[in-house]
Design a protein around this motif. Sequence first.
Motif, PDB file in Angstrom:
ATOM      1  N   GLY A   9      14.729  73.384  39.013  1.00  0.00           N
ATOM      2  CA  GLY A   9      13.384  73.456  39.043  1.00  0.00           C
ATOM      3  C   GLY A   9      12.768  72.393  39.881  1.00  0.00           C
ATOM      4  N   ASP A  10      13.559  71.692  40.814  1.00  0.00           N
ATOM      5  CA  ASP A  10      12.957  70.728  41.654  1.00  0.00           C
ATOM      6  C   ASP A  10      12.261  71.363  42.655  1.00  0.00           C
ATOM      7  N   HIS A  11      11.166  70.660  43.361  1.00  0.00           N
ATOM      8  CA  HIS A  11      10.296  71.081  44.323  1.00  0.00           C
ATOM      9  C   HIS A  11      11.249  71.193  45.840  1.00  0.00           C
ATOM     10  N   LEU A  12      12.168  70.350  45.963  1.00  0.00           N
ATOM     11  CA  LEU A  12      13.261  70.369  46.836  1.00  0.00           C
ATOM     12  C   LEU A  12      14.313  70.957  46.690  1.00  0.00           C
ATOM     13  N   SER A  13      14.533  72.440  47.300  1.00  0.00           N
ATOM     14  CA  SER A  13      15.614  73.040  46.885  1.00  0.00           C
ATOM     15  C   SER A  13      16.550  73.036  48.203  1.00  0.00           C
ATOM     16  N   ASN A  14      17.519  73.838  47.683  1.00  0.00           N
ATOM     17  CA  ASN A  14      18.800  74.051  48.924  1.00  0.00           C
ATOM     18  C   ASN A  14      19.191  72.524  49.582  1.00  0.00           C
ATOM     19  N   SER A  35      19.208  67.176  53.406  1.00  0.00           N
ATOM     20  CA  SER A  35      18.278  68.220  53.879  1.00  0.00           C
ATOM     21  C   SER A  35      17.897  68.957  52.750  1.00  0.00           C
ATOM     22  N   GLY A  36      17.015  69.948  52.931  1.00  0.00           N
ATOM     23  CA  GLY A  36      16.461  70.702  51.763  1.00  0.00           C
ATOM     24  C   GLY A  36      15.300  71.515  52.328  1.00  0.00           C
ATOM     25  N   LYS A  37      14.548  72.215  51.117  1.00  0.00           N
ATOM     26  CA  LYS A  37      13.369  72.947  51.716  1.00  0.00           C
ATOM     27  C   LYS A  37      12.346  72.602  50.503  1.00  0.00           C
ATOM     28  N   LEU A  38      11.094  72.028  51.095  1.00  0.00           N
ATOM     29  CA  LEU A  38       9.909  71.654  50.011  1.00  0.00           C
ATOM     30  C   LEU A  38       9.275  72.957  50.010  1.00  0.00           C
ATOM     31  N   ASP A  39       8.817  73.156  48.693  1.00  0.00           N
ATOM     32  CA  ASP A  39       7.907  74.487  48.316  1.00  0.00           C
ATOM     33  C   ASP A  39       6.492  74.036  48.147  1.00  0.00           C
ATOM     34  N   VAL A  76       4.786  68.059  55.420  1.00  0.00           N
ATOM     35  CA  VAL A  76       4.523  69.392  55.251  1.00  0.00           C
ATOM     36  C   VAL A  76       5.667  70.123  54.624  1.00  0.00           C
ATOM     37  N   LYS A  77       5.289  71.307  53.670  1.00  0.00           N
ATOM     38  CA  LYS A  77       6.198  71.976  52.970  1.00  0.00           C
ATOM     39  C   LYS A  77       7.086  72.813  54.221  1.00  0.00           C
ATOM     40  N   GLY A  78       8.215  72.889  53.724  1.00  0.00           N
ATOM     41  CA  GLY A  78       9.074  73.849  54.660  1.00  0.00           C
ATOM     42  C   GLY A  78      10.314  72.938  54.556  1.00  0.00           C
ATOM     43  N   ASP A  79      11.138  73.274  55.571  1.00  0.00           N
ATOM     44  CA  ASP A  79      12.472  72.698  55.864  1.00  0.00           C
ATOM     45  C   ASP A  79      12.470  71.210  56.203  1.00  0.00           C
ATOM     46  N   VAL A  80      13.332  70.300  55.496  1.00  0.00           N
ATOM     47  CA  VAL A  80      13.216  68.698  55.874  1.00  0.00           C
ATOM     48  C   VAL A  80      14.492  68.393  55.938  1.00  0.00           C
ATOM     49  N   LYS A  81      14.608  67.259  56.767  1.00  0.00           N
ATOM     50  CA  LYS A  81      15.763  66.640  57.073  1.00  0.00           C
ATOM     51  C   LYS A  81      15.871  65.235  57.488  1.00  0.00           C
ATOM     52  N   ILE A  82      16.686  64.448  57.031  1.00  0.00           N
ATOM     53  CA  ILE A  82      16.727  63.011  57.380  1.00  0.00           C
ATOM     54  C   ILE A  82      18.020  62.701  57.682  1.00  0.00           C
ATOM     55  N   VAL A  83      18.380  62.130  58.826  1.00  0.00           N
ATOM     56  CA  VAL A  83      19.739  61.746  59.062  1.00  0.00           C
ATOM     57  C   VAL A  83      19.872  59.922  59.456  1.00  0.00           C
ATOM     58  N   ILE A 112      10.842  66.293  42.000  1.00  0.00           N
ATOM     59  CA  ILE A 112      11.032  67.032  43.478  1.00  0.00           C
ATOM     60  C   ILE A 112      12.686  66.770  43.856  1.00  0.00           C
ATOM     61  N   ALA A 113      13.219  65.633  43.660  1.00  0.00           N
ATOM     62  CA  ALA A 113      14.593  65.478  44.179  1.00  0.00           C
ATOM     63  C   ALA A 113      15.258  64.268  43.212  1.00  0.00           C
ATOM     64  N   CYS A 114      16.491  64.199  43.167  1.00  0.00           N
ATOM     65  CA  CYS A 114      17.278  63.168  42.636  1.00  0.00           C
ATOM     66  C   CYS A 114      18.550  62.935  43.288  1.00  0.00           C
TER      67      CYS A 114
END
Length: 262
Positions: A9-14, A35-39, A76-83, A112-114
């Motif tokens: 149920g997290d808002h950050l999926s994948n 990385s993941g996808k914010l809804d 902004v919602k959508g694909d996010v990534k941090i390296v 959102i995430a853990c």
Amino acid sequence: SVSSCGGPGDHLSNVAISLSPDPIGRDQPFTLTVSGKLDEDHVGGVVDVDLQVKALRVIDQNVQKKVSYTLSPGIVKGDVKIVIGPVTLPEDPGDVVLNGKVTITNAKAEPIACVALDIDAPLFKGLSLGDAVPVPTALSTGAATPCGKTTDHLQKVSVSNSGQVTTVTGTLDEDLPSVSADVDLTVHALFVKVPLKMTVPVSFTPALAKGDWKLTSQPADSILIDELHGSPVQVDGQVVVNDGKGEEVTCVALQSTNELVV
């Protein structure tokens, strides 16, 4: 290792998290990718930290800390990534240990995430006879103040405090898809001084957008467990952040105080 401990149920999926190499080796640069996808757009929430931290021979503490924050314009919602990386840890006797987890919720207390951490990274081969090790103590960073130039890409920097709320504002004159933080700090504990010099590259997707930025933060519930009663560990120095072209974005100076900051 670093892994996701979130739920369906997290808002950050994948969510995909990788640490390379894993485990981190001595004298080996490492890279952390998340990385993941914010809804939904993310404009604030609460970070809940529950970590056992050991580092640089002089830091040994169990930290439980919650900080609430707001961020404008936000993510902004959508694909996010941090390296983060490649980063080479400093050569210092001992190791860096991080065990526990960090969870993030939004302003409605929805998950959102853990992220779970189980890291034990060796820094150097061992202690020499001259490397005295003080009793581990708690960390004090003191006040952070801007030390930027008039040519910095982050302008009109302002840091203010009202009660327990800290507000930081500034204006970026360019989009920032990546930065590199040059860390030049000295960690003090009793009679030991440990230099901490390293470069930390970070890239963002989406990029940090040019324009006005505002961050507010305040303790939601802060506890430092197993605090040791020795002399606090103090940190002095500065961190200079450059963009991908090597041009300075901003500079932050740290000057330790005699008070414990948690």
